[in-house]
Design an enzyme around this catalytic site. Sequence first.
Site, PDB file in Angstrom:
ATOM      1  N   CYS A 279       0.785  -1.419  -0.111  1.00 40.45           N
ATOM      2  CA  CYS A 279      -0.038   0.073   0.145  1.00 40.45           C
ATOM      3  C   CYS A 279       0.805   1.187   0.140  1.00 40.45           C
ATOM      4  O   CYS A 279       0.602   2.174  -0.575  1.00 40.45           O
ATOM      5  CB  CYS A 279      -0.862  -0.055   1.081  1.00 40.45           C
ATOM      6  SG  CYS A 279      -1.852  -1.630   1.194  1.00 40.45           S
TER       7      CYS A 279
ATOM      8  N   ASP B  65      39.506   3.212  18.816  1.00 43.07           N
ATOM      9  CA  ASP B  65      40.626   4.343  19.036  1.00 43.07           C
ATOM     10  C   ASP B  65      40.769   4.420  20.661  1.00 43.07           C
ATOM     11  O   ASP B  65      39.833   3.742  21.322  1.00 43.07           O
ATOM     12  CB  ASP B  65      39.741   5.432  18.608  1.00 43.07           C
ATOM     13  CG  ASP B  65      40.544   6.704  19.171  1.00 43.07           C
ATOM     14  OD1 ASP B  65      41.623   6.898  18.956  1.00 43.07           O
ATOM     15  OD2 ASP B  65      39.863   7.884  19.794  1.00 43.07           O
TER      16      ASP B  65
END
Length: 711
Positions: free
Chosen positions: A17, A395
């Site tokens: 739809c 990191d």
Amino acid sequence: MENKHVYRLQGLSCANCAARFEKNVKSIATVKDAEVNFGAAKLTVIGEASIAELEKAGAFDGITIIPETERKEQKAAPFWKKKTNVLAAVSALFLLSGFVAAHAIGETSLAAILLFATSILVGGYHLLKTGINNLVRLQFDMKTLMTIAIIGAACIGEWKEGAVVVFLFAISEALERYSMDTARRSIQRLMDIAPKKALVLRDGKEYEVDVKEVMVGDTILVKPGQKIAMDGVVIRGESSVNEAAITGEALPVAKTSGDEVYAGTLNAEGALEVRVTKRVEDSTIAKIIHLVEEAQAERAPTQQFVDRFARYYTPAIMLIALLVAIVPPLWFDEQWLTWIYRGLTILVVGCPCALVISTPVAIVTAIGQAARQGVLIKGGAYLEEVGKLKAMAFDKTGTLTTGTPEVTGVYPVSHINEKQLLQIAAAIEKQSEHPLASAVLSKAKQWQLSVDGMEIREFRAMAGKGAAARVNGTMYYIGKPSLFSHLSLSETIHTKIETLQKQGNTVMLVGDETSVLGMIAVSDQLRPSAGKVLQALKKLGISQTVMLTGDNATTAHTFAAGLPLADVRAELLPEEKLTVIHGLQKQFDRIAMVGDGVNDAPALAAANIGIAMGNTGTDVALETADIVLMGDDLEKLPYVIRLSRKTLRMIQQNVAIALFLKLLALLLIIPGWLALWMAIFADMGATLLVLLNSLRLLQFGRKRNSEAKGG
């Protein structure tokens, strides 16, 4: 830029739809382009179109259009008051009356037929209207299949079967709609977090105004127990703030002058005066909502496969049904009514409702639930990918560590004293945004050293090396020892550097163009959860965990000594981190990079999955990474991996359920053991099982997760 309008959609029932509605909107003459986000129930229109025109485009599905700006004032109708559900209930009454008449005076009596026919027309009006339009346009979807089956059942005199099919299909659609609405409420709850009004201080008086009217630079007052209405910086007052809406962490965070606060977070104790730094549409919570909704629109690889499969599957089912209906009577002299009935049953069994909904409802639910836990996942593809990872790079500063380094020592080696050395360093670092610069400035403030009267010019940052500036006419430098490699450093300096580095310090040298004046030792602290998180990741199958840092090798290995890391790569410039990521990709196929989203942007972008710590440079993190940990909580990493794997398992289960039940039903049709109403009941059952299975994700992570313990 062309006019852009955003609308909320109510009544959008299915993915097919949504696609049809988008096509209808694009066909409006004054619309340049349009996009429907099924997951978020949202429409974006480029161009001009009235509400009436848009609702006409969605009339086939009963779609209601609500402007984005009015979304909070609009309330969806209760489940039992929705028009389609009311019609289904009325249809059920006629169906029951038809059963009574059939039992009393016979199923072929006029009264029974009329009652069953009325039940079909009342409950299946929208279905039949859409299906017939689809047939005229040669558009084949689940409603087309159901329409052919219902009309066919009526044509061969199976009125009762047709009425039961209509009723069960209506229930199935209502459940599907309800389940999608439930999944979407996770975003609706985010939208409702931030207040609509703010107390603005002007000329010493308080004024309650709409947040849309509050400007950057205004001062707002937040009293104890109130939610903060806008993003800003505290300028007066002290309190603790519950930031669970942003970070997912329920523990309050202390706030005082200079601290940043976010819209939608709860002020617990003292009154705060906050200087507004962002308009309401630019607030962190607004960006999170936008990105989550965009993420829900992005189809995961599994969903893309299912969608492609469904495009061929539906016409194939229609062809199989036709062959079943005509081949036995034509070639084997079987009964026409019997085999037409079985062909119609195949159409009902073949309805792809459960298959089509199997993926999007799980993806929408998972992404919305993750957002409520403080984890922003920016697409279904990333949600799938993170569960397949075997390697992860971290990191160091701001990721494995707290990101708030402190100066542990100031060591002059020339004619100046400690305070003079620190003052020169602070003058250089005043314009820097590096975490180590903050440590230097904080120490200078602690020692009551000011740089306001100093002439500072020609500042420049040297990525991965340090910084420089002309202070009171002399060019000074601060940075890694390698920045001063052109100078001859004494044995005393080398020894001192090595000693400090072995103690886990990062050493910055300060000097001019001809000599080194001294060194400053800075140390960051590991996050308390770092070790157990890495251990949990290892238990989850992340076999390779690597720390990447610009620090020297000695400092890096000192920090890593107590962590279960597989590898440590030190002294890396930003571009060298990128090279390392490419190398790990070749070795392990898929790798994630976890960083602060500021100086790790290239590595985050290059990795298969970029995961950013959200509190460190939130805007950059939101833009750069694929996944954002809004509370900088490493313990959310195992949560994300487990959520991804659980979602993938659920999608696989959903697809298996849908296909297995359909295959079983198809096998029962051939000997005639499956009635038409049983076929739709089986389809509805598959849809319901898929939806309920997917909605189990709403419970995932509601309590404080214990993934860091492993498993």
